[in-house]
Motif scaffolding. Structure first.
Motif, PDB file in Angstrom:
ATOM      1  N   PRO A  33    -121.341 -21.575  25.661  1.00 29.16           N
ATOM      2  CA  PRO A  33    -122.210 -21.746  26.827  1.00 29.16           C
ATOM      3  C   PRO A  33    -123.687 -21.838  26.448  1.00 29.16           C
ATOM      4  O   PRO A  33    -124.153 -21.155  25.531  1.00 29.16           O
ATOM      5  CB  PRO A  33    -121.947 -20.470  27.644  1.00 29.16           C
ATOM      6  CG  PRO A  33    -121.551 -19.453  26.622  1.00 29.16           C
ATOM      7  CD  PRO A  33    -120.791 -20.215  25.556  1.00 29.16           C
ATOM      8  N   LEU A  34    -124.392 -22.695  27.161  1.00 25.81           N
ATOM      9  CA  LEU A  34    -125.853 -22.760  27.060  1.00 25.81           C
ATOM     10  C   LEU A  34    -126.431 -22.188  28.351  1.00 25.81           C
ATOM     11  O   LEU A  34    -126.174 -22.718  29.435  1.00 25.81           O
ATOM     12  CB  LEU A  34    -126.334 -24.196  26.874  1.00 25.81           C
ATOM     13  CG  LEU A  34    -127.863 -24.383  26.873  1.00 25.81           C
ATOM     14  CD1 LEU A  34    -128.470 -23.764  25.615  1.00 25.81           C
ATOM     15  CD2 LEU A  34    -128.235 -25.860  26.983  1.00 25.81           C
ATOM     16  N   ILE A  35    -127.191 -21.107  28.243  1.00 23.99           N
ATOM     17  CA  ILE A  35    -127.860 -20.526  29.403  1.00 23.99           C
ATOM     18  C   ILE A  35    -129.161 -21.281  29.638  1.00 23.99           C
ATOM     19  O   ILE A  35    -130.003 -21.393  28.736  1.00 23.99           O
ATOM     20  CB  ILE A  35    -128.143 -19.025  29.187  1.00 23.99           C
ATOM     21  CG1 ILE A  35    -126.838 -18.253  28.975  1.00 23.99           C
ATOM     22  CG2 ILE A  35    -128.924 -18.446  30.365  1.00 23.99           C
ATOM     23  CD1 ILE A  35    -127.047 -16.825  28.519  1.00 23.99           C
ATOM     24  N   VAL A  36    -129.338 -21.805  30.833  1.00 27.25           N
ATOM     25  CA  VAL A  36    -130.537 -22.556  31.209  1.00 27.25           C
ATOM     26  C   VAL A  36    -131.318 -21.713  32.203  1.00 27.25           C
ATOM     27  O   VAL A  36    -130.826 -21.383  33.288  1.00 27.25           O
ATOM     28  CB  VAL A  36    -130.156 -23.921  31.814  1.00 27.25           C
ATOM     29  CG1 VAL A  36    -131.382 -24.624  32.383  1.00 27.25           C
ATOM     30  CG2 VAL A  36    -129.493 -24.792  30.757  1.00 27.25           C
ATOM     31  N   THR A  37    -132.550 -21.343  31.826  1.00 27.27           N
ATOM     32  CA  THR A  37    -133.334 -20.431  32.657  1.00 27.27           C
ATOM     33  C   THR A  37    -134.818 -20.679  32.381  1.00 27.27           C
ATOM     34  O   THR A  37    -135.184 -21.628  31.690  1.00 27.27           O
ATOM     35  CB  THR A  37    -132.920 -18.973  32.365  1.00 27.27           C
ATOM     36  OG1 THR A  37    -133.490 -18.097  33.334  1.00 27.27           O
ATOM     37  CG2 THR A  37    -133.333 -18.524  30.969  1.00 27.27           C
ATOM     38  N   ASP A  38    -135.670 -19.814  32.942  1.00 26.26           N
ATOM     39  CA  ASP A  38    -137.111 -19.968  32.705  1.00 26.26           C
ATOM     40  C   ASP A  38    -137.644 -18.786  31.908  1.00 26.26           C
ATOM     41  O   ASP A  38    -136.961 -17.782  31.705  1.00 26.26           O
ATOM     42  CB  ASP A  38    -137.871 -20.147  34.020  1.00 26.26           C
ATOM     43  CG  ASP A  38    -137.683 -18.993  34.982  1.00 26.26           C
ATOM     44  OD1 ASP A  38    -137.821 -17.826  34.564  1.00 26.26           O
ATOM     45  OD2 ASP A  38    -137.402 -19.239  36.171  1.00 26.26           O
ATOM     46  N   ALA A  39    -138.879 -18.920  31.458  1.00 21.92           N
ATOM     47  CA  ALA A  39    -139.470 -17.895  30.591  1.00 21.92           C
ATOM     48  C   ALA A  39    -139.564 -16.544  31.296  1.00 21.92           C
ATOM     49  O   ALA A  39    -139.375 -15.488  30.670  1.00 21.92           O
ATOM     50  CB  ALA A  39    -140.852 -18.352  30.119  1.00 21.92           C
ATOM     51  N   PHE A  40    -139.826 -16.553  32.613  1.00 22.72           N
ATOM     52  CA  PHE A  40    -139.942 -15.292  33.336  1.00 22.72           C
ATOM     53  C   PHE A  40    -138.629 -14.522  33.317  1.00 22.72           C
ATOM     54  O   PHE A  40    -138.613 -13.297  33.154  1.00 22.72           O
ATOM     55  CB  PHE A  40    -140.377 -15.543  34.779  1.00 22.72           C
ATOM     56  CG  PHE A  40    -140.318 -14.310  35.645  1.00 22.72           C
ATOM     57  CD1 PHE A  40    -141.283 -13.315  35.520  1.00 22.72           C
ATOM     58  CD2 PHE A  40    -139.300 -14.122  36.563  1.00 22.72           C
ATOM     59  CE1 PHE A  40    -141.230 -12.169  36.298  1.00 22.72           C
ATOM     60  CE2 PHE A  40    -139.241 -12.992  37.351  1.00 22.72           C
ATOM     61  CZ  PHE A  40    -140.211 -12.007  37.221  1.00 22.72           C
ATOM     62  N   LEU A  94    -129.206 -20.021  35.373  1.00 18.25           N
ATOM     63  CA  LEU A  94    -129.567 -18.679  35.830  1.00 18.25           C
ATOM     64  C   LEU A  94    -130.988 -18.703  36.359  1.00 18.25           C
ATOM     65  O   LEU A  94    -131.940 -18.937  35.615  1.00 18.25           O
ATOM     66  CB  LEU A  94    -129.464 -17.680  34.668  1.00 18.25           C
ATOM     67  CG  LEU A  94    -129.966 -16.261  34.961  1.00 18.25           C
ATOM     68  CD1 LEU A  94    -129.052 -15.554  35.961  1.00 18.25           C
ATOM     69  CD2 LEU A  94    -130.077 -15.445  33.669  1.00 18.25           C
ATOM     70  N   GLY A  95    -131.153 -18.483  37.658  1.00 25.12           N
ATOM     71  CA  GLY A  95    -132.484 -18.446  38.253  1.00 25.12           C
ATOM     72  C   GLY A  95    -132.456 -18.958  39.671  1.00 25.12           C
ATOM     73  O   GLY A  95    -131.414 -18.935  40.342  1.00 25.12           O
ATOM     74  N   ALA A  99    -133.832 -23.666  38.278  1.00 21.13           N
ATOM     75  CA  ALA A  99    -132.974 -23.464  37.109  1.00 21.13           C
ATOM     76  C   ALA A  99    -131.608 -24.103  37.314  1.00 21.13           C
ATOM     77  O   ALA A  99    -131.058 -24.744  36.406  1.00 21.13           O
ATOM     78  CB  ALA A  99    -132.826 -21.971  36.824  1.00 21.13           C
ATOM     79  N   ILE A 100    -131.055 -23.933  38.500  1.00 20.24           N
ATOM     80  CA  ILE A 100    -129.728 -24.484  38.758  1.00 20.24           C
ATOM     81  C   ILE A 100    -129.786 -26.008  38.829  1.00 20.24           C
ATOM     82  O   ILE A 100    -128.915 -26.704  38.296  1.00 20.24           O
ATOM     83  CB  ILE A 100    -129.133 -23.868  40.036  1.00 20.24           C
ATOM     84  CG1 ILE A 100    -128.941 -22.359  39.838  1.00 20.24           C
ATOM     85  CG2 ILE A 100    -127.805 -24.523  40.398  1.00 20.24           C
ATOM     86  CD1 ILE A 100    -128.520 -21.611  41.084  1.00 20.24           C
TER      87      ILE A 100
END
Length: 386
Positions: A33-40, A94-95, A99-100
């Motif tokens: 899996p690759l988690i895609v999210t932001d820096a926060f 995630l976000g 993010a989604i």
């Protein structure tokens, strides 16, 4: 009319469900899996919780934290590289909605290539994409349950609606505990966003009995809980209720449609960098007031579900009560006008013709009970400024 209904294959709903992502991945037979999210999100502990769940199942995750608010085509390039370098067989968004939406776009681009403008509406995308698990951390966008993604074109600044089953997550994890830290402004904007989804889905020309059920349930829940959770973000019962309502509203509009509010809000976000939920909130009362006479009975149903009209109220009274309530909700939740937000009047007025053109080209206004022309859209943009 035959309605085409599409839903995520699996939905895990409830507090603490993010801790079950590892077993969910096993269930889906995914290993990388690759988690895609932001820096926060990296600073909140949520990514660590997710990584622990995944690693406990013996899987090999990677993280891409380059998500930006209102994602752009430029912001996707490194994400596609990350997905390919990791040989990702599933992507976890995630976000919030950004993010989604980014995760959905990366899933398609990693399989099909090209540019996002190649996939924008009215194209119905049904081709291959890396599967996506959506984990929302806000109670608003409903993107975890929809077959849509919104990406801004970095060259033209058009906020592109991209649609089709290619963008529907294979699974969603609905954990209200991820929303408890949301500040009041974000709580308000995402909550009104969810209410907009539900009401537009119900009054849309593409509404159907399936979507109606989810829309009305979401409206009832939001009516009882939005002001409550805005006043007290630690109210976990209200947080849980709003999280479920946002997902229900997402299911509703994904299987019906959005309409004029969304058509008009996307250009505001693209040109003036207003968050999507807030742009919807700015427009919602005036667009509803414009539209209400074309579907008074449907808007009246929404008013009754929201709790501002009784079953014995006439449709006209109830529809008018709904418009009044939306204005009151904006006041109570301190939704700024574009002027109060800090947008320059001359800059706003200069963009109105282009924004009206972009709103119409998205197709969403065509689902509105009262389909507007460009001049009517321009008039609404002018009305809401101050």
């Amino acid at each position: 009319m035959v309605a085409n209904i599409a839903l995520p294959r699996i939905m895990k709903v409830g507090g603490g469900s993010v801790g079950h992502v590892g077993s969910l991945l096993e269930e889906l037979r995914a290993a990388r899996p690759l988690i895609v999210t932001d820096a926060f999100m990296l600073t909140t502990g949520s990514v660590d919780t997710l990584l622990n769940s995944i690693k406990s199942s013996g899987l090999e995750p990677a993280v891409f934290s380059g998500v930006v608010p209102d994602p752009t085509t430029d912001s996707l390039h490194q994400g596609v590289v990350a997905a390919r370098n990791h040989d990702a067989d599933i992507i976890i968004g995630l976000g919030g909605g950004s993010a989604i939406d980014t995760a959905k776009a990366l899933g398609l681009l990693s399989r099909q290539g090209g540019a996002m403008r190649d996939y924008k509406a009215p194209l119905n995308n049904t081709g291959p994409a890396i599967p996506v698990i959506a984990i929302p951390t806000t109670a608003g966008s409903g993107s975890e349950a929809t077959q849509f993604t919104i990406i801004s074109d970095s060259e033209t600044h058009e906020k592109m609606l991209c649609a089709g089953i290619s963008f529907l997550p294979v699974a969603a994890v609905i954990d209200y505990e991820l929303t408890v830290s949301m500040p009041p402004r974000l709580t308000a904007d995402t909550g009104i966003d969810a209410l907009t989804h539900a009401i537009e889905a119900y009054v849309s020309r593409r509404a159907n009995p399936f979507s109606d059920t989810f829309a009305l349930s979401a409206i009832r829940t939001i009516g009882s809980n939005l002001r409550r959770v805005y006043a007290d973000g630690t109210d976990t019962k209200a947080r849980e209720a709003m999280m479920l309502a946002a997902t229900q509203a997402g299911i509703a509009f994904s299987n019906s449609s959005v309409a004029l509010v969304h058509g008009m809000s996307r250009p505001i976000g693209a040109h003036f960098h207003v968050a999507h939920g807030l742009a919807n909130a700015m427009l919602f009362p005036s667009v509803t007031e414009f539209s209400v006479t074309a579907a008074a009975s449907r808007y009246a149903d929404c008013a009754r579900a929201l709790g501002v009209a009784s079953p014995s109220s006439t449709d006209q009274y109830a529809a008018e009560a709904l418009v009044a309530e939306l204005h009151a909700l904006n006041r109570d939740l301190e939704v700024p006008t574009p002027e109060a937000f800090g947008i320059d009047r001359e800059a706003w007025e200069a963009k109105i013709p282009l924004m009206a053109e972009q709103a119409l080209s998205s197709g969403s206004p065509g689902n509105n009970p009262l389909v507007p022309n460009a001049e009517q859209i321009q008039s609404i943009y002018g009305e809401i400024f101050a």
